[in-house]
Design a protein around this motif. Structure first.
Motif, PDB file in Angstrom:
ATOM      1  N   PHE A 103     -26.578  16.997  -7.375  1.00 25.98           N
ATOM      2  CA  PHE A 103     -26.570  15.427  -7.259  1.00 25.98           C
ATOM      3  C   PHE A 103     -25.630  15.394  -6.098  1.00 25.98           C
ATOM      4  O   PHE A 103     -24.751  16.046  -5.807  1.00 25.98           O
ATOM      5  CB  PHE A 103     -26.175  14.609  -8.299  1.00 25.98           C
ATOM      6  N   LYS A 104     -25.905  14.389  -5.428  1.00 28.12           N
ATOM      7  CA  LYS A 104     -25.066  14.010  -4.157  1.00 28.12           C
ATOM      8  C   LYS A 104     -23.654  13.340  -4.503  1.00 28.12           C
ATOM      9  O   LYS A 104     -23.914  12.861  -5.733  1.00 28.12           O
ATOM     10  CB  LYS A 104     -25.958  13.117  -3.164  1.00 28.12           C
ATOM     11  N   GLY A 105     -22.722  13.493  -3.857  1.00 28.99           N
ATOM     12  CA  GLY A 105     -21.339  12.883  -3.780  1.00 28.99           C
ATOM     13  C   GLY A 105     -20.511  13.736  -4.958  1.00 28.99           C
ATOM     14  O   GLY A 105     -20.975  14.692  -5.530  1.00 28.99           O
ATOM     15  N   PRO A 106     -19.421  13.209  -5.122  1.00 27.86           N
ATOM     16  CA  PRO A 106     -18.362  13.808  -5.974  1.00 27.86           C
ATOM     17  C   PRO A 106     -18.929  13.955  -7.472  1.00 27.86           C
ATOM     18  O   PRO A 106     -19.475  12.859  -8.112  1.00 27.86           O
ATOM     19  CB  PRO A 106     -17.235  13.110  -5.885  1.00 27.86           C
ATOM     20  N   MET A 107     -18.910  15.023  -8.184  1.00 30.68           N
ATOM     21  CA  MET A 107     -19.140  15.237  -9.836  1.00 30.68           C
ATOM     22  C   MET A 107     -18.964  13.974 -10.708  1.00 30.68           C
ATOM     23  O   MET A 107     -19.428  13.881 -11.672  1.00 30.68           O
ATOM     24  CB  MET A 107     -18.818  16.475 -10.123  1.00 30.68           C
TER      25      MET A 107
END
Length: 173
Positions: free
Chosen positions: A19-23
């Motif tokens: 997924f995009k961005g920080p986990m």
């Protein structure tokens, strides 16, 4: 003698859904199957740390994501390429971690699911290695001391590695 276990994060401890961005902000986070049980066993015998190249996460973001699945408590130390100044597979990434932990590289064991980044880099730094080959890819994995395809094998693999090298468990070699 193994004195320190070092784990890759995404794909080794937690599933990387890409997924995009920080986990830690992802809608869904999960353990890699079998790793929670392995960490429960290993954390009673070895100090564990986690090291990542994750492009969207520094150390604090990684800790927040680990906390979401209850994994943070297994690890004593957390490292990210953003803070270290080096990225895997650069041997300096691994050597810097060993120095910060005050452990000789040859007394460290790196566990990771990316052969080139996790295994080859750690081996060049002088560490022992376990390649988590969850996709059961074929190939010669000469830089891996051990190859496993299921995290349920990890604790036993670490025990066996203490006395031998270049074994493969469940690999299609």
């Amino acid at each position: 003698m193994i004195k320190q276990l070092i784990f890759d994060w995404g794909g080794t401890i937690m599933i990387d859904y890409a997924f995009k961005g920080p986990m830690y902000l992802w809608e869904r986070v999960d353990w890699v199957p079998g790793v929670q049980h392995a960490l429960s066993r290993l954390s009673t015998q070895y100090p564990l740390c986690i090291a990542t190249n994750a492009p969207h996460s520094g150390t604090e973001e990684m800790i927040k994501a680990l906390a979401r699945v209850g994994a943070k408590g297994f690890f004593r130390n957390f490292f990210s390429s953003k803070e270290l100044g080096y990225e895997k597979p650069d041997p300096r990434f691994f050597l810097t971690i060993a120095a910060k932990l005050d452990v000789a590289p040859e007394d460290c064991l790196m566990v990771g699911n990316h052969y080139t980044k996790d295994i080859v880099g750690a081996r060049k730094a002088g560490m022992k290695t376990i390649y988590y080959n969850e996709k059961q890819l074929t190939g010669p994995y000469e830089q891996a001391d051990l190859v496993i395809t299921d995290m349920e094998e990890l604790a036993d693999a670490v025990s066996k590695l203490s006395g031998s090298v270049h074994l493969a468990f469940g690999s299609k070699q």
